[in-house]
Design a protein around this motif. Structure first.
Motif, PDB file in Angstrom:
ATOM      1  N   ALA A   1       0.971  -1.332   0.113  1.00 41.34           N
ATOM      2  CA  ALA A   1       0.053   0.199   0.081  1.00 41.34           C
ATOM      3  C   ALA A   1       1.035   1.150  -0.156  1.00 41.34           C
ATOM      4  O   ALA A   1       1.770   1.358   0.881  1.00 41.34           O
ATOM      5  CB  ALA A   1      -0.930  -0.211   1.316  1.00 41.34           C
ATOM      6  N   ILE A   2       0.458   2.023  -0.931  1.00 42.89           N
ATOM      7  CA  ILE A   2       1.232   3.413  -0.865  1.00 42.89           C
ATOM      8  C   ILE A   2       0.665   4.604  -1.235  1.00 42.89           C
ATOM      9  O   ILE A   2      -0.377   4.601  -2.010  1.00 42.89           O
ATOM     10  CB  ILE A   2       2.536   3.191  -2.107  1.00 42.89           C
ATOM     11  CG1 ILE A   2       3.322   4.344  -2.293  1.00 42.89           C
ATOM     12  CG2 ILE A   2       1.920   2.820  -3.675  1.00 42.89           C
ATOM     13  CD1 ILE A   2       4.867   4.007  -2.619  1.00 42.89           C
ATOM     14  N   ALA A   3       0.948   5.792  -0.557  1.00 42.05           N
ATOM     15  CA  ALA A   3       0.239   6.568  -0.484  1.00 42.05           C
ATOM     16  C   ALA A   3       1.071   8.078  -0.967  1.00 42.05           C
ATOM     17  O   ALA A   3       1.913   8.490   0.016  1.00 42.05           O
ATOM     18  CB  ALA A   3      -0.670   7.149   0.829  1.00 42.05           C
ATOM     19  N   PRO A   4       1.053   8.414  -1.999  1.00 40.70           N
ATOM     20  CA  PRO A   4       1.921   9.743  -2.440  1.00 40.70           C
ATOM     21  C   PRO A   4       1.352  11.045  -1.858  1.00 40.70           C
ATOM     22  O   PRO A   4       0.084  10.952  -1.952  1.00 40.70           O
ATOM     23  CB  PRO A   4       1.821   9.396  -3.857  1.00 40.70           C
ATOM     24  CG  PRO A   4       0.537   8.679  -4.491  1.00 40.70           C
ATOM     25  CD  PRO A   4       0.130   8.048  -3.287  1.00 40.70           C
ATOM     26  N   GLU A   5       2.400  11.873  -1.664  1.00 38.79           N
ATOM     27  CA  GLU A   5       1.750  13.361  -1.193  1.00 38.79           C
ATOM     28  C   GLU A   5       1.484  14.025  -2.616  1.00 38.79           C
ATOM     29  O   GLU A   5       2.443  14.659  -3.029  1.00 38.79           O
ATOM     30  CB  GLU A   5       3.089  13.863  -0.665  1.00 38.79           C
ATOM     31  CG  GLU A   5       3.416  13.290   0.682  1.00 38.79           C
ATOM     32  CD  GLU A   5       2.705  13.983   1.982  1.00 38.79           C
ATOM     33  OE1 GLU A   5       1.711  14.673   1.568  1.00 38.79           O
ATOM     34  OE2 GLU A   5       2.963  13.736   3.115  1.00 38.79           O
ATOM     35  N   LEU A   6       0.247  14.075  -3.095  1.00 40.77           N
ATOM     36  CA  LEU A   6      -0.255  14.434  -4.253  1.00 40.77           C
ATOM     37  C   LEU A   6      -0.279  16.232  -4.237  1.00 40.77           C
ATOM     38  O   LEU A   6      -0.486  16.688  -5.357  1.00 40.77           O
ATOM     39  CB  LEU A   6      -1.524  13.792  -4.719  1.00 40.77           C
ATOM     40  CG  LEU A   6      -1.238  12.389  -4.835  1.00 40.77           C
ATOM     41  CD1 LEU A   6      -2.781  11.724  -4.832  1.00 40.77           C
ATOM     42  CD2 LEU A   6      -0.348  11.907  -6.043  1.00 40.77           C
ATOM     43  N   TYR A   7      -0.143  16.706  -3.248  1.00 43.82           N
ATOM     44  CA  TYR A   7      -0.100  18.210  -3.185  1.00 43.82           C
ATOM     45  C   TYR A   7       1.484  18.831  -3.153  1.00 43.82           C
ATOM     46  O   TYR A   7       1.631  20.028  -3.183  1.00 43.82           O
ATOM     47  CB  TYR A   7      -0.680  18.998  -2.095  1.00 43.82           C
ATOM     48  CG  TYR A   7      -2.173  18.487  -1.685  1.00 43.82           C
ATOM     49  CD1 TYR A   7      -2.931  18.032  -2.732  1.00 43.82           C
ATOM     50  CD2 TYR A   7      -2.544  18.576  -0.270  1.00 43.82           C
ATOM     51  CE1 TYR A   7      -4.324  17.447  -2.302  1.00 43.82           C
ATOM     52  CE2 TYR A   7      -4.002  18.201   0.020  1.00 43.82           C
ATOM     53  CZ  TYR A   7      -4.716  17.611  -0.983  1.00 43.82           C
ATOM     54  OH  TYR A   7      -6.032  17.489  -0.537  1.00 43.82           O
ATOM     55  N   PHE A   8       2.316  17.993  -2.922  1.00 44.16           N
ATOM     56  CA  PHE A   8       3.577  18.577  -2.677  1.00 44.16           C
ATOM     57  C   PHE A   8       4.211  19.781  -3.448  1.00 44.16           C
ATOM     58  O   PHE A   8       4.921  20.472  -3.045  1.00 44.16           O
ATOM     59  CB  PHE A   8       4.702  17.260  -2.496  1.00 44.16           C
ATOM     60  CG  PHE A   8       5.482  17.216  -3.815  1.00 44.16           C
ATOM     61  CD1 PHE A   8       6.756  17.370  -3.892  1.00 44.16           C
ATOM     62  CD2 PHE A   8       4.802  16.253  -4.661  1.00 44.16           C
ATOM     63  CE1 PHE A   8       7.363  17.280  -5.007  1.00 44.16           C
ATOM     64  CE2 PHE A   8       5.650  16.148  -6.074  1.00 44.16           C
ATOM     65  CZ  PHE A   8       6.718  16.524  -6.221  1.00 44.16           C
ATOM     66  N   ARG A   9       4.124  19.750  -4.702  1.00 41.47           N
ATOM     67  CA  ARG A   9       4.336  20.713  -5.622  1.00 41.47           C
ATOM     68  C   ARG A   9       3.885  22.191  -5.189  1.00 41.47           C
ATOM     69  O   ARG A   9       4.329  23.141  -5.311  1.00 41.47           O
ATOM     70  CB  ARG A   9       4.321  20.607  -7.106  1.00 41.47           C
ATOM     71  CG  ARG A   9       4.986  19.265  -7.659  1.00 41.47           C
ATOM     72  CD  ARG A   9       4.558  19.030  -8.871  1.00 41.47           C
ATOM     73  NE  ARG A   9       5.620  17.963  -9.659  1.00 41.47           N
ATOM     74  CZ  ARG A   9       4.859  16.787  -9.435  1.00 41.47           C
ATOM     75  NH1 ARG A   9       3.674  16.336  -8.662  1.00 41.47           N
ATOM     76  NH2 ARG A   9       5.610  15.620 -10.005  1.00 41.47           N
ATOM     77  N   GLN A  10       2.274  22.026  -5.066  1.00 47.89           N
ATOM     78  CA  GLN A  10       1.702  23.369  -4.332  1.00 47.89           C
ATOM     79  C   GLN A  10       2.024  23.610  -3.027  1.00 47.89           C
ATOM     80  O   GLN A  10       1.622  24.920  -2.830  1.00 47.89           O
ATOM     81  CB  GLN A  10       0.266  22.987  -4.921  1.00 47.89           C
ATOM     82  CG  GLN A  10      -0.025  23.087  -6.400  1.00 47.89           C
ATOM     83  CD  GLN A  10       0.328  21.935  -7.094  1.00 47.89           C
ATOM     84  OE1 GLN A  10       0.508  20.917  -6.516  1.00 47.89           O
ATOM     85  NE2 GLN A  10       0.901  22.201  -8.295  1.00 47.89           N
ATOM     86  N   GLY A  11       2.370  22.789  -2.309  1.00 44.48           N
ATOM     87  CA  GLY A  11       2.206  23.170  -0.618  1.00 44.48           C
ATOM     88  C   GLY A  11       2.290  22.361   0.160  1.00 44.48           C
ATOM     89  O   GLY A  11       2.083  20.978  -0.209  1.00 44.48           O
ATOM     90  N   ASP A  12       2.282  22.428   1.574  1.00 44.46           N
ATOM     91  CA  ASP A  12       2.226  21.636   2.755  1.00 44.46           C
ATOM     92  C   ASP A  12       0.784  21.849   3.250  1.00 44.46           C
ATOM     93  O   ASP A  12       0.560  22.629   4.113  1.00 44.46           O
ATOM     94  CB  ASP A  12       3.467  21.727   3.583  1.00 44.46           C
ATOM     95  CG  ASP A  12       3.353  20.717   4.731  1.00 44.46           C
ATOM     96  OD1 ASP A  12       2.443  19.903   4.952  1.00 44.46           O
ATOM     97  OD2 ASP A  12       4.318  20.668   5.282  1.00 44.46           O
ATOM     98  N   PRO A  13      -0.123  20.718   3.288  1.00 44.05           N
ATOM     99  CA  PRO A  13      -1.310  20.888   4.102  1.00 44.05           C
ATOM    100  C   PRO A  13      -1.431  21.027   5.288  1.00 44.05           C
ATOM    101  O   PRO A  13      -2.193  21.541   6.065  1.00 44.05           O
ATOM    102  CB  PRO A  13      -2.204  19.350   3.753  1.00 44.05           C
ATOM    103  CG  PRO A  13      -1.051  18.577   3.324  1.00 44.05           C
ATOM    104  CD  PRO A  13       0.037  19.565   2.416  1.00 44.05           C
TER     105      PRO A  13
END
Length: 275
Positions: A93-105
């Motif tokens: 199971a793998i969860a990529p950080e899909l906002y990382f280019r735009q910022g940190d939630p």
């Protein structure tokens, strides 16, 4: 049994999104016993995409892959825990950080601000491409490319529907309370109801009957689109459940619906050969 810890993983912080703290007393924690779990990076579109990975520490052959798509809050502790739960079931199971280019939630404490200043700026096409690269990477690191599934929650539920219309390699998807209709923008030019005709993988949608953010009429609109397209998809509505009913760290958690939905998800994956 094969033991493979060739991927060097960093320990992930045990933290939840500041936009949803304090966490509820119902919060579940899945340990890492018998697992290889932690943070890694994936080459994607010329950058290093951060991701959280969990898989059995020992296994034979290759592992079925599940892409886990984050809520609006990013890959915080709840999403990492879901990865560990899937790994305990024998999945990579793998969860990529899909906002990382735009910022940190984690920089945002208000949900409205998080959506306006970060989430709304993330293009769907960027997300779908990152998921493609994540699936490819997973297949090179112990995963079986012929057994690829996806599941997503809230924001990630919508992405799950879109990915099932995007990836010809995908075998099954399970979308938890993802929006089905919406305004079209430059970053989100289509929505699940528009993509029903292009679904190439079977999708199970899990929704709450008391979810005011996803009205029942939009669910019915999606069902009609599925029927019109003769698509292999099913939507289950839990009448007493609200939005985010699987989020055990939030007051919206509904243990009965969450447990049933989790079992339905595992059965859906197994039905379509992702096991």
């Amino acid at each position: 049994m094969k033991k493979d810890d060739s991927i060097q993983l960093k320990q992930a912080p045990d933290s939840f999104s500041p936009a949803v703290t304090p966490v509820s007393a119902t919060t579940l924690h899945t340990d890492t016993e018998g697992l290889h779990a932690g943070e890694t990076t994936i080459p994607s579109q010329g950058e290093n995409l951060p991701a959280y990975l969990a898989r059995p520490a020992e296994y034979t052959g290759k592992l079925p892959i599940v892409l886990v798509v984050q809520e609006i809050f990013g890959v915080h502790e709840h999403i990492r825990d879901l990865c560990r739960r899937l790994a305990k079931e024998g999945y990579l199971a793998i969860a990529p950080e899909l906002y990382f280019r735009q910022g940190d939630p984690s920089d945002y404490r208000e949900i409205s601000e998080l959506f306006e200043k970060l989430v709304s700026k993330v293009p769907d096409q960027q997300v779908l491409a990152d998921l493609d690269h994540t699936a490819h990477w997973a297949a090179q690191h112990g995963g079986d490319a012929s057994k690829l599934a996806i599941t997503g929650f809230c924001w990630g539920g919508r992405i799950t529907w879109l990915y099932a219309a995007h990836s010809p390699q995908l075998k099954a998807g399970v979308a938890w309370y993802g929006k089905l209709v919406g305004n079209k923008t430059l970053t989100s030019p289509t929505h699940p109801v528009d993509e029903a005709v292009d679904l190439t993988a079977p999708v199970l949608g899990l929704y709450g009957g008391r979810d005011s953010s996803i009205p029942q009429d939009t669910i019915e609109t999606m069902r009609q689109a599925i029927r019109a397209a003769n698509a292999n998809a099913e939507i289950v509505v839990y009448p007493e459940a609200d939005h985010a009913f699987n989020a055990d760290y939030r007051p919206s958690y509904n243990a009965e619906a969450a447990t049933d939905g989790w079992q339905r998800m595992l059965a859906w994956f197994a039905k379509y050969g992702v096991k």
